[in-house]
Motif scaffolding. Structure first.
Motif, PDB file in Angstrom:
ATOM      1  N   SER A 170       0.830  -1.210   0.000  1.00 45.01           N
ATOM      2  CA  SER A 170       0.000   0.000   0.000  1.00 45.01           C
ATOM      3  C   SER A 170       0.862   1.256   0.000  1.00 45.01           C
ATOM      4  O   SER A 170       0.614   2.201  -0.763  1.00 45.01           O
ATOM      5  CB  SER A 170      -0.923   0.001   1.218  1.00 45.01           C
ATOM      6  OG  SER A 170      -1.842  -1.057   1.183  1.00 45.01           O
ATOM      7  N   LEU A 171       1.883   1.265   0.864  1.00 42.37           N
ATOM      8  CA  LEU A 171       2.750   2.434   0.967  1.00 42.37           C
ATOM      9  C   LEU A 171       3.519   2.663  -0.333  1.00 42.37           C
ATOM     10  O   LEU A 171       3.729   3.812  -0.746  1.00 42.37           O
ATOM     11  CB  LEU A 171       3.720   2.241   2.137  1.00 42.37           C
ATOM     12  CG  LEU A 171       4.591   3.438   2.517  1.00 42.37           C
ATOM     13  CD1 LEU A 171       3.724   4.620   2.949  1.00 42.37           C
ATOM     14  CD2 LEU A 171       5.563   3.059   3.638  1.00 42.37           C
ATOM     15  N   ARG A 172       3.914   1.569  -0.981  1.00 39.91           N
ATOM     16  CA  ARG A 172       4.619   1.697  -2.261  1.00 39.91           C
ATOM     17  C   ARG A 172       3.750   2.419  -3.284  1.00 39.91           C
ATOM     18  O   ARG A 172       4.231   3.281  -4.026  1.00 39.91           O
ATOM     19  CB  ARG A 172       5.012   0.301  -2.758  1.00 39.91           C
ATOM     20  CG  ARG A 172       5.949   0.327  -3.970  1.00 39.91           C
ATOM     21  CD  ARG A 172       6.423  -1.058  -4.341  1.00 39.91           C
ATOM     22  NE  ARG A 172       5.385  -1.857  -4.979  1.00 39.91           N
ATOM     23  CZ  ARG A 172       4.890  -2.986  -4.488  1.00 39.91           C
ATOM     24  NH1 ARG A 172       5.310  -3.451  -3.330  1.00 39.91           N
ATOM     25  NH2 ARG A 172       3.954  -3.655  -5.150  1.00 39.91           N
ATOM     26  N   GLY A 173       2.474   2.080  -3.306  1.00 46.48           N
ATOM     27  CA  GLY A 173       1.563   2.758  -4.229  1.00 46.48           C
ATOM     28  C   GLY A 173       1.366   4.220  -3.891  1.00 46.48           C
ATOM     29  O   GLY A 173       1.293   5.070  -4.775  1.00 46.48           O
ATOM     30  N   GLU A 174       1.316   4.514  -2.587  1.00 41.31           N
ATOM     31  CA  GLU A 174       1.125   5.900  -2.150  1.00 41.31           C
ATOM     32  C   GLU A 174       2.310   6.778  -2.528  1.00 41.31           C
ATOM     33  O   GLU A 174       2.147   7.973  -2.825  1.00 41.31           O
ATOM     34  CB  GLU A 174       0.937   5.935  -0.632  1.00 41.31           C
ATOM     35  CG  GLU A 174      -0.362   5.293  -0.154  1.00 41.31           C
ATOM     36  CD  GLU A 174      -0.388   5.103   1.352  1.00 41.31           C
ATOM     37  OE1 GLU A 174       0.440   5.736   2.039  1.00 41.31           O
ATOM     38  OE2 GLU A 174      -1.214   4.304   1.843  1.00 41.31           O
ATOM     39  N   LEU A 175       3.512   6.195  -2.518  1.00 40.18           N
ATOM     40  CA  LEU A 175       4.724   6.982  -2.767  1.00 40.18           C
ATOM     41  C   LEU A 175       5.205   6.889  -4.211  1.00 40.18           C
ATOM     42  O   LEU A 175       6.264   7.430  -4.543  1.00 40.18           O
ATOM     43  CB  LEU A 175       5.835   6.533  -1.811  1.00 40.18           C
ATOM     44  CG  LEU A 175       5.543   6.810  -0.327  1.00 40.18           C
ATOM     45  CD1 LEU A 175       6.628   6.224   0.559  1.00 40.18           C
ATOM     46  CD2 LEU A 175       5.402   8.305  -0.076  1.00 40.18           C
ATOM     47  N   ARG A 176       4.449   6.198  -5.031  1.00 40.26           N
ATOM     48  CA  ARG A 176       4.811   6.091  -6.446  1.00 40.26           C
ATOM     49  C   ARG A 176       4.879   7.484  -7.074  1.00 40.26           C
ATOM     50  O   ARG A 176       3.982   8.304  -6.904  1.00 40.26           O
ATOM     51  CB  ARG A 176       3.770   5.243  -7.190  1.00 40.26           C
ATOM     52  CG  ARG A 176       4.047   5.082  -8.677  1.00 40.26           C
ATOM     53  CD  ARG A 176       3.005   4.187  -9.318  1.00 40.26           C
ATOM     54  NE  ARG A 176       3.155   4.133 -10.769  1.00 40.26           N
ATOM     55  CZ  ARG A 176       4.011   3.338 -11.396  1.00 40.26           C
ATOM     56  NH1 ARG A 176       4.796   2.515 -10.695  1.00 40.26           N
ATOM     57  NH2 ARG A 176       4.098   3.337 -12.719  1.00 40.26           N
ATOM     58  N   GLY A 177       5.950   7.759  -7.762  1.00 37.73           N
ATOM     59  CA  GLY A 177       6.127   9.042  -8.403  1.00 37.73           C
ATOM     60  C   GLY A 177       6.773  10.094  -7.534  1.00 37.73           C
ATOM     61  O   GLY A 177       7.104  11.180  -8.005  1.00 37.73           O
ATOM     62  N   ALA A 178       6.993   9.767  -6.234  1.00 36.90           N
ATOM     63  CA  ALA A 178       7.603  10.740  -5.322  1.00 36.90           C
ATOM     64  C   ALA A 178       9.111  10.568  -5.217  1.00 36.90           C
ATOM     65  O   ALA A 178       9.779  11.347  -4.533  1.00 36.90           O
ATOM     66  CB  ALA A 178       6.978  10.615  -3.933  1.00 36.90           C
ATOM     67  N   GLY A 179       9.647   9.535  -5.878  1.00 35.65           N
ATOM     68  CA  GLY A 179      11.083   9.268  -5.793  1.00 35.65           C
ATOM     69  C   GLY A 179      11.462   8.443  -4.577  1.00 35.65           C
ATOM     70  O   GLY A 179      12.638   8.200  -4.343  1.00 35.65           O
ATOM     71  N   VAL A 180      10.474   8.007  -3.803  1.00 34.70           N
ATOM     72  CA  VAL A 180      10.731   7.228  -2.593  1.00 34.70           C
ATOM     73  C   VAL A 180      10.376   5.765  -2.878  1.00 34.70           C
ATOM     74  O   VAL A 180       9.250   5.459  -3.270  1.00 34.70           O
ATOM     75  CB  VAL A 180       9.895   7.745  -1.402  1.00 34.70           C
ATOM     76  CG1 VAL A 180      10.231   6.951  -0.147  1.00 34.70           C
ATOM     77  CG2 VAL A 180      10.143   9.235  -1.198  1.00 34.70           C
ATOM     78  N   LYS A 181      11.338   4.886  -2.661  1.00 31.85           N
ATOM     79  CA  LYS A 181      11.125   3.462  -2.903  1.00 31.85           C
ATOM     80  C   LYS A 181      10.674   2.767  -1.620  1.00 31.85           C
ATOM     81  O   LYS A 181      11.107   3.126  -0.529  1.00 31.85           O
ATOM     82  CB  LYS A 181      12.418   2.810  -3.405  1.00 31.85           C
ATOM     83  CG  LYS A 181      12.911   3.368  -4.725  1.00 31.85           C
ATOM     84  CD  LYS A 181      14.250   2.756  -5.101  1.00 31.85           C
ATOM     85  CE  LYS A 181      14.789   3.350  -6.398  1.00 31.85           C
ATOM     86  NZ  LYS A 181      16.131   2.812  -6.732  1.00 31.85           N
ATOM     87  N   VAL A 182       9.819   1.783  -1.776  1.00 27.12           N
ATOM     88  CA  VAL A 182       9.410   0.937  -0.660  1.00 27.12           C
ATOM     89  C   VAL A 182       9.768  -0.494  -1.029  1.00 27.12           C
ATOM     90  O   VAL A 182       9.307  -1.013  -2.053  1.00 27.12           O
ATOM     91  CB  VAL A 182       7.907   1.051  -0.361  1.00 27.12           C
ATOM     92  CG1 VAL A 182       7.526   0.118   0.798  1.00 27.12           C
ATOM     93  CG2 VAL A 182       7.542   2.492  -0.015  1.00 27.12           C
ATOM     94  N   VAL A 183      10.596  -1.109  -0.210  1.00 27.37           N
ATOM     95  CA  VAL A 183      11.102  -2.459  -0.473  1.00 27.37           C
ATOM     96  C   VAL A 183      10.616  -3.405   0.617  1.00 27.37           C
ATOM     97  O   VAL A 183      10.739  -3.097   1.814  1.00 27.37           O
ATOM     98  CB  VAL A 183      12.650  -2.461  -0.511  1.00 27.37           C
ATOM     99  CG1 VAL A 183      13.178  -3.878  -0.717  1.00 27.37           C
ATOM    100  CG2 VAL A 183      13.156  -1.531  -1.608  1.00 27.37           C
ATOM    101  N   THR A 184      10.077  -4.542   0.209  1.00 24.82           N
ATOM    102  CA  THR A 184       9.665  -5.574   1.159  1.00 24.82           C
ATOM    103  C   THR A 184      10.631  -6.740   1.056  1.00 24.82           C
ATOM    104  O   THR A 184      10.788  -7.326  -0.021  1.00 24.82           O
ATOM    105  CB  THR A 184       8.250  -6.077   0.861  1.00 24.82           C
ATOM    106  OG1 THR A 184       7.354  -4.971   0.775  1.00 24.82           O
ATOM    107  CG2 THR A 184       7.773  -7.030   1.948  1.00 24.82           C
ATOM    108  N   ILE A 185      11.287  -7.062   2.170  1.00 26.64           N
ATOM    109  CA  ILE A 185      12.197  -8.204   2.233  1.00 26.64           C
ATOM    110  C   ILE A 185      11.571  -9.266   3.131  1.00 26.64           C
ATOM    111  O   ILE A 185      11.221  -8.977   4.281  1.00 26.64           O
ATOM    112  CB  ILE A 185      13.577  -7.812   2.793  1.00 26.64           C
ATOM    113  CG1 ILE A 185      14.226  -6.728   1.920  1.00 26.64           C
ATOM    114  CG2 ILE A 185      14.480  -9.034   2.918  1.00 26.64           C
ATOM    115  CD1 ILE A 185      14.637  -7.195   0.543  1.00 26.64           C
ATOM    116  N   CYS A 186      11.417 -10.469   2.613  1.00 25.95           N
ATOM    117  CA  CYS A 186      10.826 -11.566   3.382  1.00 25.95           C
ATOM    118  C   CYS A 186      11.866 -12.648   3.633  1.00 25.95           C
ATOM    119  O   CYS A 186      12.153 -13.457   2.730  1.00 25.95           O
ATOM    120  CB  CYS A 186       9.624 -12.145   2.634  1.00 25.95           C
ATOM    121  SG  CYS A 186       8.198 -11.054   2.592  1.00 25.95           S
ATOM    122  N   PRO A 187      12.442 -12.668   4.824  1.00 26.00           N
ATOM    123  CA  PRO A 187      13.403 -13.726   5.136  1.00 26.00           C
ATOM    124  C   PRO A 187      12.711 -15.073   5.291  1.00 26.00           C
ATOM    125  O   PRO A 187      11.547 -15.158   5.712  1.00 26.00           O
ATOM    126  CB  PRO A 187      14.001 -13.275   6.474  1.00 26.00           C
ATOM    127  CG  PRO A 187      13.564 -11.855   6.666  1.00 26.00           C
ATOM    128  CD  PRO A 187      12.285 -11.704   5.908  1.00 26.00           C
TER     129      PRO A 187
END
Length: 263
Positions: A170-187
Motif C-alpha cells: 500500500s505504501l509503495r503505491g502511495e509513494l509512487r512518483g515521489a522518488g521514494v522506494k518501498v522495499v519488502t524483504i521476506c526472510p
C-alpha cells in the motif's frame, strides 16, 4: 589524505541482535553512516566498537518500536543529530506462539501487532514527508515467508507478517512518483535468537551475514519485493498454490511455536 565523512545514512531498528546487527555491519562496510535504534543501547554500542566501527559514523538511539512515542522520538533524534536517512530499515520484530483459547495470549497477540505492524509505520512516519520533499529515499519493511500462509500456532506472527507485506505494498503505491522506494524483504529461516527456540525443522537455514549481503543487494537494486533465500521463495509459491485441504493436512500435527507463558 583524510577521507570525507560518508554522506549516506542508513537507519535500522532492532539493531541489538540478529538480522539488525548483520544489516548494520553490511551497511557500514558499504560506507554508510549508521543510525541504530535499539532497546539495549549499551550492548549495541559495545558491539559496534568491538567491531571497529568509527564513532563518527554511527549513533545509537534508545527506542521501543512497540511504543509509538518512543520510536518516533528516536527517529526525530536521528533527524536532529544526523539528518534525513537515505535508507530506513524497519527490522525490529518479535515472534511468539499464541493460543486463541487462552485469554492472556490476546495480550501477547496485541504486543506482536504493536511491534511488528504499528511499530513499522511509526518508524517510517517521521521520514516520509522529508523523503517526499527531497525526492529520494528507501523505506524497507522486513516481512517473512511466514506471512504467505497461516501456520498452526503461529497466528499472531503469520498475521502480523502478512500485514507487513500488504502495508508495504500500500505504501509503495502511495509513494509512487515521489522518488521514494518501498522495499519488502521476506526472510526465510535465519539463524538468530528469534529462531533458536523453534522446535521444528527449518529448511534452507541461513546465517545472518549471508542474509544481510543478499538483502543489501536487493535494497540497493530497488526491488519492490524479495524472498531470501530464493529457495524459500519457491516453497512459499508452492504453499500458496496448495488447496486448503492439502495445506491443512500437510501441517496437521506440526510442532507449534513456543508461547510466551508456560503451557
Amino acid at each position: 589524505m583524510q577521507q570525507d565523512t560518508p554522506t549516506q545514512l542508513a537507519l535500522i531498528t532492532g539493531a541489538s541482535s540478529g538480522i539488525g546487527q548483520a544489516l548494520a555491519a553490511r551497511y557500514y562496510a558499504a560506507g554508510y553512516r549508521l543510525a541504530l535504534i535499539a532497546r539495549r543501547t549499551s550492548e549495541t554500542k559495545s558491539w559496534a566498537t568491538q567491531h571497529g566501527m568509527d564513532t563518527d559514523r554511527f549513533q545509537v538511539y534508545s527506542g521501543d518500536v512497540a511504543i509509538v512515542d518512543s520510536i518516533v522520538a528516536a527517529c526525530q533524534a536521528c533527524l536532529e543529530q544526523q539528518g534525513l536517512p537515505d535508507v530506513v530499515v524497519a527490522n525490529a520484530g518479535i515472534s511468539l506462539g499464541v493460543d486463541t483459547a487462552v485469554r492472556t495470549d490476546l495480550e501477547v497477540m496485541s504486543r506482536v501487532f504493536a511491534t511488528n505492524n504499528i511499530g513499522m509505520a511509526a518508524t517510517f512516519h517521521p521520514f516520509v514527508q522529508g523523503m517526499r520533499d527531497r525526492g529520494s529515499g528507501t523505506l524497507v519493511g522486513i516481512g517473512s515467508v511466514a506471512g504467505i500462509r497461516g501456520l498452526p500456532g503461529h497466528g499472531a506472527y503469520c498475521a502480523s507478517k502478512a500485514a507487513v507485506i500488504a502495508y508495504c505494498e500500500s505504501l509503495r503505491g502511495e509513494l509512487r512518483g515521489a522518488g521514494v522506494k518501498v522495499v519488502t524483504i521476506c526472510p526465510g529461516y535465519i539463524d538468530t535468537p528469534l529462531t533458536s527456540k523453534n522446535r521444528y525443522s527449518m529448511p534452507f537455514l541461513m546465517q545472518p551475514e549471508a542474509f544481510a549481503a543478499q538483502a543489501f543487494a536487493a535494497i540497493e537494486a530497488g526491488v519492490s519485493y524479495r524472498v531470501i533465500p530464493w529457495q524459500m521463495g519457491l516453497v512459499a509459491k508452492v504453499l500458496r498454490l496448495l488447496p486448503n485441504s492439502l495445506f491443512d493436512r500437510f501441517f496437521a500435527g506440526r510442532p507449534r511455536k513456543h508461547r510466551q507463558v508456560a503451557e
